[in-house]
Enzyme design. Structure first.
Site, mmCIF file in Angstrom:
data_model
loop_
_atom_site.group_PDB
_atom_site.id
_atom_site.type_symbol
_atom_site.label_atom_id
_atom_site.label_comp_id
_atom_site.label_asym_id
_atom_site.label_seq_id
_atom_site.Cartn_x
_atom_site.Cartn_y
_atom_site.Cartn_z
ATOM 1 C CB ALA A 101 -0.894 -0.011 1.237
ATOM 2 C CB SER A 102 1.536 3.745 -2.606
ATOM 3 O OG SER A 102 1.526 2.780 -3.629
ATOM 4 C CG HIS A 103 4.510 7.763 1.767
ATOM 5 N ND1 HIS A 103 3.735 8.868 2.033
ATOM 6 C CD2 HIS A 103 5.536 7.779 2.676
ATOM 7 C CE1 HIS A 103 4.257 9.533 3.053
ATOM 8 N NE2 HIS A 103 5.349 8.883 3.461
#
Length: 396
Positions: A101-103
């Site tokens: 889950a990206s920044h």
């Protein structure tokens, strides 16, 4: 009225939005704030995630440590949701991230840069957890969103998470390079995996004037966000970079080479020389971004104490493994570094030339660089430029 069981996630989401706003330097746009509140991030995370503990990935299980798991879900940081392409690692040293889950700041920065208006048709490449897809679906409606994920397990999990919140965009398990031509053309193509080449299908499936937004990966560097606008001919796209985002490389564009075995052979007899250019200058920051775009097909890695008398070594090689260079530091206070080069290209010389070019151009950052992309296969299909597209060079 908000029920008690919803209160923690709503509070956590508002806290995350405040942190993202501070990171961006401005408030998250109202439509994306509403989407985040309606599509809570933790809802899209698996029960087992991994946190980075000094380069080693430690599993955190929701059933065993719910508090740590929830904190990680709403921290201002990426969350690793899969390691080793789904295979069980032999131990903590064997785990490497293969999906995340990206920044959050990068997610909202990309959503803003994509400029997705109501009524737009969006092709999302790299479904991952489905959180980005969920927020886009909340904003423009499920019928206008198509998302593609190469990993069947991740695609199924994301689809289940979306359905449980009442969203049913089109979820496709397939190779993101190919896009999804059945429902083209699209107003926006938004990738949440990085690419080393913009797939021609993305251009062909985007309306003239439409936007392709993708994280960029170069063998030399792995960061930068590329925003392209498709031309009136529907066959070319042009745009600039911003310095934000670092994403995992699209699986179908990975290229794994080992210095020892794949590149350096026992019978190689390298040419020896000396350099005074500090090695770490060329592999970080704006200099690395520029050098990566000048060289194109060259990568690097570090090795500590490779032999007696050498503190560390910077290895450099072409992506086809035919040329390599090694730059050694003996650990002393001197400014000289020993260079070894082998193959048809003198790679350290090329690095020095690219660094000098960058200095002479005023040490430009990523925002001064751009890319022109066509449907042509090969270097001429991707032409990099600084400031002016008319002054471009083929990206090897």
């Amino acid at each position: 009225m908000t029920t008690n069981h919803q209160s923690p996630e709503q509070a956590a989401t508002r806290g995350l939005l405040q942190a993202v706003s501070a990171d961006l330097g401005h408030d998250v746009a109202p439509e994306w704030q509403q989407a985040a509140l309606a599509v809570p991030r933790h809802h899209f995370l698996p029960d087992r995630i991994w946190t980075d503990q000094g380069g080693r990935y430690r599993p955190v299980d929701r059933m065993e440590d719910a508090a740590d798991w929830f904190r990680a879900a709403y921290a201002l940081a990426p969350v690793v949701t899969q390691v080793n392409d789904g295979a069980e690692p032999d131990g903590p040293d064997d785990a490497w991230p293969s999906s995340s889950a990206s920044h959050p700041s990068v997610v909202f920065r990309m959503l803003e840069a994509a400029d997705i208006a109501p009524g737009a048709n969006v092709l999302h490449i790299g479904t991952g957890t489905g959180w980005d897809t969920g927020m886009i679906s909340h904003h423009i409606g499920d019928a206008n969103v198509i998302t593609v994920e190469v990993d069947a397990t991740l695609a199924d999990r994301a689809q289940d998470s979306l359905k449980s919140l009442g969203h049913q965009p089109t979820v496709v398990c397939g190779d993101g390079r190919l896009g999804f031509g059945h429902l083209a053309p699209y107003d926006r193509v938004l990738a949440t995996c990085s690419v080393r080449r913009v797939p021609p299908h993305w251009i062909a499936q985007t309306r003239p004037g439409g936007v392709i937004l993708t994280p960029w990966d170069n063998p030399w560097i792995c960061w930068g966000l590329l925003r392209l606008v498709v031309g009136d001919d529907g066959k070319t796209a042009m745009g600039r970079y911003s310095p934000h985002s670092a994403f995992m490389l699209m699986r179908t564009q990975r290229q794994d080479l080992l210095i020892h075995g794949d590149v350096v052979k026992d019978d190689h007899r390298p040419e020896e020389s000396v350099t005074t250019l500090p090695r770490r200058v060329v592999v970080s920051g704006d200099a690395a971004f520029a050098i990566g775009h000048r060289l194109g097909d060259v990568w690097h890695t570090w090795q500590d104490e490779p032999v007696d008398g050498v503190a560390d070594r910077l290895w450099i090689a072409t992506t086809d493994g035919t040329s390599w260079a090694a730059v050694d530091h003996d650990g002393g206070e001197g400014d000289d570094f020993t260079v070894y080069q082998h193959g048809p290209r003198r790679l350290w010389n090329e690095v020095e030339d690219a660094h000098q070019w960058w200095v002479e151009k005023g040490r430009p950052g990523p925002e001064r660089f751009g890319l022109t992309v066509g449907l042509t296969v090969g270097p001429e299909g991707h032409r990099a430029w600084l400031d002016d597209p008319a002054d471009s060079w083929p990206l090897r």
